[in-house]
Design a protein around this motif. Sequence first.
Motif, mmCIF file in Angstrom:
data_model
loop_
_atom_site.group_PDB
_atom_site.id
_atom_site.type_symbol
_atom_site.label_atom_id
_atom_site.label_comp_id
_atom_site.label_asym_id
_atom_site.label_seq_id
_atom_site.Cartn_x
_atom_site.Cartn_y
_atom_site.Cartn_z
ATOM 1 N N LYS A 108 -14.683 0.207 21.493
ATOM 2 C CA LYS A 108 -13.333 0.544 21.072
ATOM 3 C C LYS A 108 -13.286 0.861 19.573
ATOM 4 C CE LYS A 108 -10.994 -2.326 24.548
ATOM 5 N NZ LYS A 108 -10.015 -3.425 24.760
ATOM 6 N N SER A 109 -12.306 1.689 19.236
ATOM 7 C CA SER A 109 -12.066 1.988 17.824
ATOM 8 C C SER A 109 -11.190 0.904 17.201
ATOM 9 C CB SER A 109 -11.365 3.346 17.676
ATOM 10 O OG SER A 109 -12.166 4.389 18.192
ATOM 11 N N SER A 110 -11.283 0.754 15.906
ATOM 12 C CA SER A 110 -10.433 -0.194 15.187
ATOM 13 C C SER A 110 -9.971 0.443 13.886
ATOM 14 C CB SER A 110 -11.177 -1.507 14.914
ATOM 15 O OG SER A 110 -12.330 -1.265 14.117
ATOM 16 N N GLU A 111 -8.888 -0.097 13.315
ATOM 17 C CA GLU A 111 -8.336 0.470 12.098
ATOM 18 C C GLU A 111 -8.447 -0.505 10.931
ATOM 19 O OE1 GLU A 111 -4.388 1.916 12.605
ATOM 20 O OE2 GLU A 111 -5.053 3.759 13.601
ATOM 21 N N LEU A 112 -8.596 0.092 9.757
ATOM 22 C CA LEU A 112 -8.700 -0.656 8.527
ATOM 23 C C LEU A 112 -7.721 -0.028 7.541
ATOM 24 C CD1 LEU A 112 -10.513 -2.873 7.158
ATOM 25 C CD2 LEU A 112 -11.947 -0.986 6.350
ATOM 26 N N THR A 113 -6.845 -0.828 6.963
ATOM 27 C CA THR A 113 -5.867 -0.304 6.001
ATOM 28 C C THR A 113 -6.237 -0.745 4.598
ATOM 29 O OG1 THR A 113 -4.110 -0.349 7.656
ATOM 30 C CG2 THR A 113 -3.431 -0.221 5.356
ATOM 31 N N LEU A 114 -6.295 0.232 3.691
ATOM 32 C CA LEU A 114 -6.601 -0.034 2.286
ATOM 33 C C LEU A 114 -5.298 0.051 1.497
ATOM 34 C CD1 LEU A 114 -9.506 1.499 0.210
ATOM 35 C CD2 LEU A 114 -7.184 1.513 -0.669
ATOM 36 N N ASN A 115 -4.941 -1.030 0.817
ATOM 37 C CA ASN A 115 -3.724 -1.087 0.008
ATOM 38 C C ASN A 115 -4.084 -1.250 -1.467
ATOM 39 O OD1 ASN A 115 -1.338 -1.146 1.899
ATOM 40 N ND2 ASN A 115 -2.558 -2.814 2.752
ATOM 41 N N LEU A 116 -3.554 -0.365 -2.311
ATOM 42 C CA LEU A 116 -3.776 -0.477 -3.745
ATOM 43 C C LEU A 116 -2.934 -1.605 -4.334
ATOM 44 C CD1 LEU A 116 -3.628 3.289 -4.772
ATOM 45 C CD2 LEU A 116 -5.680 1.902 -4.468
ATOM 46 N N ASP A 117 -3.453 -2.230 -5.389
ATOM 47 C CA ASP A 117 -2.684 -3.221 -6.147
ATOM 48 C C ASP A 117 -1.728 -2.458 -7.061
ATOM 49 O OD1 ASP A 117 -1.654 -5.163 -7.769
ATOM 50 O OD2 ASP A 117 -3.588 -6.047 -8.319
ATOM 51 N N ARG A 118 -0.461 -2.430 -6.680
ATOM 52 C CA ARG A 118 0.526 -1.628 -7.405
ATOM 53 C C ARG A 118 0.756 -2.136 -8.827
ATOM 54 N NH1 ARG A 118 4.984 0.565 -3.316
ATOM 55 N NH2 ARG A 118 5.793 1.224 -5.337
ATOM 56 N N LYS A 119 0.435 -3.397 -9.062
ATOM 57 C CA LYS A 119 0.644 -3.957 -10.401
ATOM 58 C C LYS A 119 -0.426 -3.510 -11.390
ATOM 59 C CE LYS A 119 2.885 -8.135 -8.602
ATOM 60 N NZ LYS A 119 2.819 -9.622 -8.519
ATOM 61 N N ALA A 120 -1.512 -2.945 -10.857
ATOM 62 C CA ALA A 120 -2.639 -2.584 -11.721
ATOM 63 C C ALA A 120 -2.533 -1.158 -12.263
ATOM 64 C CB ALA A 120 -3.960 -2.741 -10.955
ATOM 65 N N VAL A 121 -1.421 -0.474 -11.988
ATOM 66 C CA VAL A 121 -1.264 0.892 -12.476
ATOM 67 C C VAL A 121 -1.341 0.903 -14.006
ATOM 68 C CG1 VAL A 121 1.263 0.715 -12.502
ATOM 69 C CG2 VAL A 121 0.165 2.960 -12.367
ATOM 70 N N PRO A 122 -2.123 1.784 -14.602
ATOM 71 C CA PRO A 122 -2.301 1.778 -16.063
ATOM 72 C C PRO A 122 -1.033 2.236 -16.788
ATOM 73 C CG PRO A 122 -3.441 3.642 -15.093
ATOM 74 C CD PRO A 122 -2.985 2.795 -13.956
ATOM 75 N N GLU A 123 -0.940 1.845 -18.043
ATOM 76 C CA GLU A 123 0.218 2.205 -18.851
ATOM 77 C C GLU A 123 0.309 3.728 -18.985
ATOM 78 O OE1 GLU A 123 2.090 1.271 -23.294
ATOM 79 O OE2 GLU A 123 0.211 0.321 -22.648
ATOM 80 N N GLY A 124 1.531 4.237 -18.839
ATOM 81 C CA GLY A 124 1.746 5.668 -18.944
ATOM 82 C C GLY A 124 1.653 6.380 -17.616
ATOM 83 N N PHE A 125 1.412 5.622 -16.512
ATOM 84 C CA PHE A 125 1.329 6.198 -15.173
ATOM 85 C C PHE A 125 2.289 5.453 -14.249
ATOM 86 C CE2 PHE A 125 -2.602 7.514 -17.061
ATOM 87 C CZ PHE A 125 -2.929 8.715 -16.453
ATOM 88 N N GLN A 126 2.559 6.055 -13.096
ATOM 89 C CA GLN A 126 3.295 5.370 -12.057
ATOM 90 C C GLN A 126 2.548 5.533 -10.739
ATOM 91 O OE1 GLN A 126 7.079 7.155 -10.987
ATOM 92 N NE2 GLN A 126 6.476 9.121 -11.878
ATOM 93 N N MET A 127 2.672 4.548 -9.869
ATOM 94 C CA MET A 127 2.023 4.594 -8.573
ATOM 95 C C MET A 127 2.789 5.563 -7.684
ATOM 96 S SD MET A 127 -0.651 3.363 -7.054
ATOM 97 C CE MET A 127 -1.069 1.789 -7.806
ATOM 98 N N GLY A 128 2.076 6.472 -7.055
ATOM 99 C CA GLY A 128 2.701 7.426 -6.160
ATOM 100 C C GLY A 128 2.952 6.834 -4.789
ATOM 101 N N LEU A 129 3.520 7.642 -3.909
ATOM 102 C CA LEU A 129 3.837 7.174 -2.563
ATOM 103 C C LEU A 129 2.584 6.954 -1.719
ATOM 104 C CD1 LEU A 129 6.920 9.451 -1.777
ATOM 105 C CD2 LEU A 129 6.906 7.051 -2.484
#
Length: 424
Positions: A108-129
């Motif tokens: 069977k197939s299985s799924e793996l979800t990768l989630n970014l740490d939204r708090k780690a976005v560098p200064e001067g940037f914003q996390m996209g959708l």
Amino acid sequence: MKRIIYQLWMAVCVMLVAVSCSDDDKHSSGLPQINLEFPRYSLAKGDVTVRLMADAPVASDVQIPFSFYGEAVEGTDYTVSAHAFAFKAGAKEAEITITRMDEHIGEKSSELTLNLDRKAVPEGFQMGLLNYTTIELMGNNAVIMSFDKSSDLLTLSSSYAITLEKLDGSRYKVPSETEFALEIDPASTAVEGVHYEFVGKQAVVVPKDKNTGTVELKFLKKEEGKDKLVLRLAEKDGYAYGSNAAIAITIQGPESYNGTWAFSKIVNAEWWADSWFQDTSTFPQGTSEDQITFTGDSYEAYTFTPSLKGDLKNYFIGECAVTFQGEREEIYYEESSISQVKANIAVLKFEKVNAHFSATNSKVRSAVVGFRIITVEGKETLECTIYDYEPTDFLKDVYDMYVDWGYDPVMLEAPLRLHFTRVK
């Protein structure tokens, strides 16, 4: 009591509106975003590269961690090259590699979800959708789709094939005609309708009960700096990417063979010896002093001038007119193993050759010969495929066999493949 409840409800509404406005302000602030490259990946065997993309270069080294969620277990079902995307100062991309552990692939197939740490976005940037992605780890019943090559050329017209197989390496034949959509990668510089066009659909169609299909392109125009087309197989339910999810095509156009070329060798002699058990000592011999010259104002017509002392003079018997007849797909049997190796070659018609390829037997007539230019060990090489010949001094038994079978040209599947290197 009702008044208190109403006041509380109104307070909650105000808070929700405030949060909503705050989020809208954040995403409309004009700051460059950081997003994952794709919302979904599939992984059968081997590995997959997941990229994190920034709209602008980062000012300093940045680490953006992530977490995994899903049934798959790290160290058992997969491994990962790092647990954070590492941007170097001045970079706009960072990547990690997820590798499948083949010995633990189940049905069977299985799924793996990768989630970014939204708090780690560098200064001067914003996390996209696109701050998370799903990696589908395909089971043994999965079907792999892959281009046969990672790169190729477009001359006048060319076909590019995909192959379908199961995870165990066996062929997968589609139960009904199946279409595989193609996407044009942003890395492409060539423009559809200007430099190339699709012949038919922008898709690969695999016929019923087959495991291969092709897409055909036609050359329109060559323009420096706009000669690269990258075609990518689109995601398709139930299918995973093989080793070549994309193919990089160079828009070349028809080749010119103008110039002088010196004989190098017969490159498929070993194949004749090993696969056909032929005595290759009887094959035509030549040296680097044997040269051929093409002279012409376009790819459509040349004057051919041979300067030959070896046995090649028994086929190319003298100066003659040569005209372009089109292209055809050549099968390179000497390079084939499980799947066929194919390439487009230009078909040139020679006004006169000795079809018997012999010093003692003569049959002077016109003949077609295949050519293409390749690079061998860093040298520009003219590949010559002689398949329109009636040998009497060598390969006569093969020729007689194909005559009995009704082949035309008789030696189409039994060519002599010669290499010449450019002199000037």
